[in-house]
Write a protein that holds these residues in place. Structure first.
Motif, short mmCIF file in Angstrom:
data_model
loop_
_atom_site.label_atom_id
_atom_site.label_comp_id
_atom_site.label_asym_id
_atom_site.label_seq_id
_atom_site.Cartn_x
_atom_site.Cartn_y
_atom_site.Cartn_z
N ALA A 62 0.88 -1.19 -0.02
CA ALA A 62 0.02 0.22 -0.07
C ALA A 62 0.95 1.10 -0.06
N ASP A 63 0.67 2.32 -1.05
CA ASP A 63 1.38 3.39 -1.20
C ASP A 63 0.57 4.24 -1.83
N TRP A 64 0.61 5.57 -0.83
CA TRP A 64 -0.72 6.42 -1.47
C TRP A 64 0.11 6.95 -2.98
N GLY A 65 1.18 7.33 -3.23
CA GLY A 65 1.33 7.73 -4.72
C GLY A 65 1.08 6.57 -5.68
N GLN A 66 1.29 5.32 -5.35
CA GLN A 66 0.99 4.23 -6.28
C GLN A 66 -0.56 4.00 -6.36
N MET A 67 -1.34 4.40 -5.22
CA MET A 67 -2.81 4.14 -5.19
C MET A 67 -3.37 5.62 -6.33
N THR A 68 -2.71 6.61 -5.96
CA THR A 68 -3.11 7.63 -7.16
C THR A 68 -2.77 7.36 -8.58
N ASN A 69 -1.54 6.68 -8.70
CA ASN A 69 -1.21 6.44 -10.08
C ASN A 69 -2.49 5.38 -10.80
N GLU A 70 -2.52 4.46 -9.77
CA GLU A 70 -3.44 3.38 -10.40
C GLU A 70 -5.21 3.53 -10.42
N ASN A 71 -5.45 4.87 -9.84
CA ASN A 71 -6.72 5.23 -9.90
C ASN A 71 -7.00 6.49 -10.69
N GLY A 74 -9.77 6.82 -13.76
CA GLY A 74 -11.09 6.63 -13.29
C GLY A 74 -11.31 8.07 -12.63
N LEU A 75 -10.53 8.86 -12.63
CA LEU A 75 -10.78 10.15 -11.98
C LEU A 75 -11.98 10.96 -12.46
N LEU A 76 -12.67 10.58 -13.40
CA LEU A 76 -13.82 11.45 -14.00
C LEU A 76 -15.07 10.55 -13.43
N VAL A 77 -15.01 9.12 -13.42
CA VAL A 77 -15.97 8.50 -12.76
C VAL A 77 -16.29 8.35 -11.52
N GLN A 78 -14.91 8.12 -10.70
CA GLN A 78 -14.73 8.02 -9.30
C GLN A 78 -13.58 8.83 -8.79
N PRO A 79 -13.99 10.20 -8.47
CA PRO A 79 -12.83 10.95 -8.23
C PRO A 79 -12.29 10.51 -6.74
N TRP A 80 -12.95 9.99 -5.91
CA TRP A 80 -12.44 9.86 -4.49
C TRP A 80 -11.15 8.66 -4.59
N LEU A 83 -8.55 11.44 -5.12
CA LEU A 83 -8.74 12.41 -4.13
C LEU A 83 -8.52 11.99 -2.73
N ALA A 84 -8.98 10.89 -2.36
CA ALA A 84 -8.24 10.48 -1.06
C ALA A 84 -6.97 10.30 -0.57
N PRO A 85 -6.30 9.36 -1.73
CA PRO A 85 -4.66 9.31 -0.97
C PRO A 85 -4.03 10.83 -1.29
N VAL A 86 -4.43 11.43 -2.18
CA VAL A 86 -3.92 13.07 -2.24
C VAL A 86 -4.25 13.76 -1.15
N LEU A 87 -5.47 13.64 -0.73
CA LEU A 87 -5.70 14.56 0.68
C LEU A 87 -5.15 13.77 1.95
N VAL A 88 -4.72 12.51 1.95
CA VAL A 88 -4.17 12.02 3.03
C VAL A 88 -2.66 12.50 2.91
N ILE A 89 -2.14 12.39 1.77
CA ILE A 89 -0.71 12.82 1.63
C ILE A 89 -0.44 14.28 2.13
N ALA A 90 -1.50 15.15 1.68
CA ALA A 90 -1.51 16.48 2.33
C ALA A 90 -1.95 16.80 3.68
N LEU A 91 -2.71 16.24 4.17
CA LEU A 91 -2.94 16.16 5.58
C LEU A 91 -1.63 15.77 6.30
N PHE A 92 -1.05 14.57 5.88
CA PHE A 92 -0.10 14.08 6.69
C PHE A 92 1.28 14.97 6.78
N THR A 93 1.45 15.58 5.53
CA THR A 93 2.66 16.64 5.52
C THR A 93 2.31 17.84 6.02
N ILE A 94 1.23 18.29 6.24
CA ILE A 94 0.75 19.44 6.89
C ILE A 94 0.83 19.15 8.46
#
Length: 112
Positions: A62-71, A74-80, A83-94
């Motif tokens: 499980a890798d947030w960057g890899q999850m973002t790449n794999e999904n 399907g960004l237009l069909v299911q954006p979460w 967006l979920a791994p990107v938001l987790v990366i942002a919240l974790f860094t902040i």
């Protein structure tokens, strides 16, 4: 460049190791915590970027960057899925940066 508090400690006759431990050490805590927080934030972003590019150590892990790449397809069909791994990366860094800043300000207040 000489600092007054170091010159005062030398004038009193303090040993060099004691000046380093009691005068210089506490003044280094805040900048070192800020630097550690920034380096941790950069490393989280770097690891996520490497995972996004497909260079993760374990492709099945499980890798947030890899999850973002794999999904991302399907960004237009299911954006979460993206967006979920990107938001987790942002919240974790902040969050890590805010914790480092809070520790630094707490250490700075403890000196006075």
């Amino acid at each position: 460049m000489r600092r007054d508090f170091v010159a005062a400690a030398q004038a009193v006759g303090e040993k060099r190791w004691r000046i380093v431990a009691t005068e210089l050490g506490p003044n280094l805590v805040v900048p070192l915590l800020a630097e550690a927080g920034l380096r941790l934030t950069y490393s989280i972003g770097l690891i996520a970027g490497i995972g996004f590019l497909g260079f993760a150590a374990d492709p099945g892990a499980a890798d947030w960057g890899q999850m973002t790449n794999e999904n991302r397809l399907g960004l237009l069909v299911q954006p979460w899925g993206v967006l979920a791994p990107v938001l987790v990366i942002a919240l974790f860094t902040i969050g890590t940066n805010l914790i480092a800043d809070a520790l630094g300000s707490h250490a700075a207040q403890g000196d006075s």
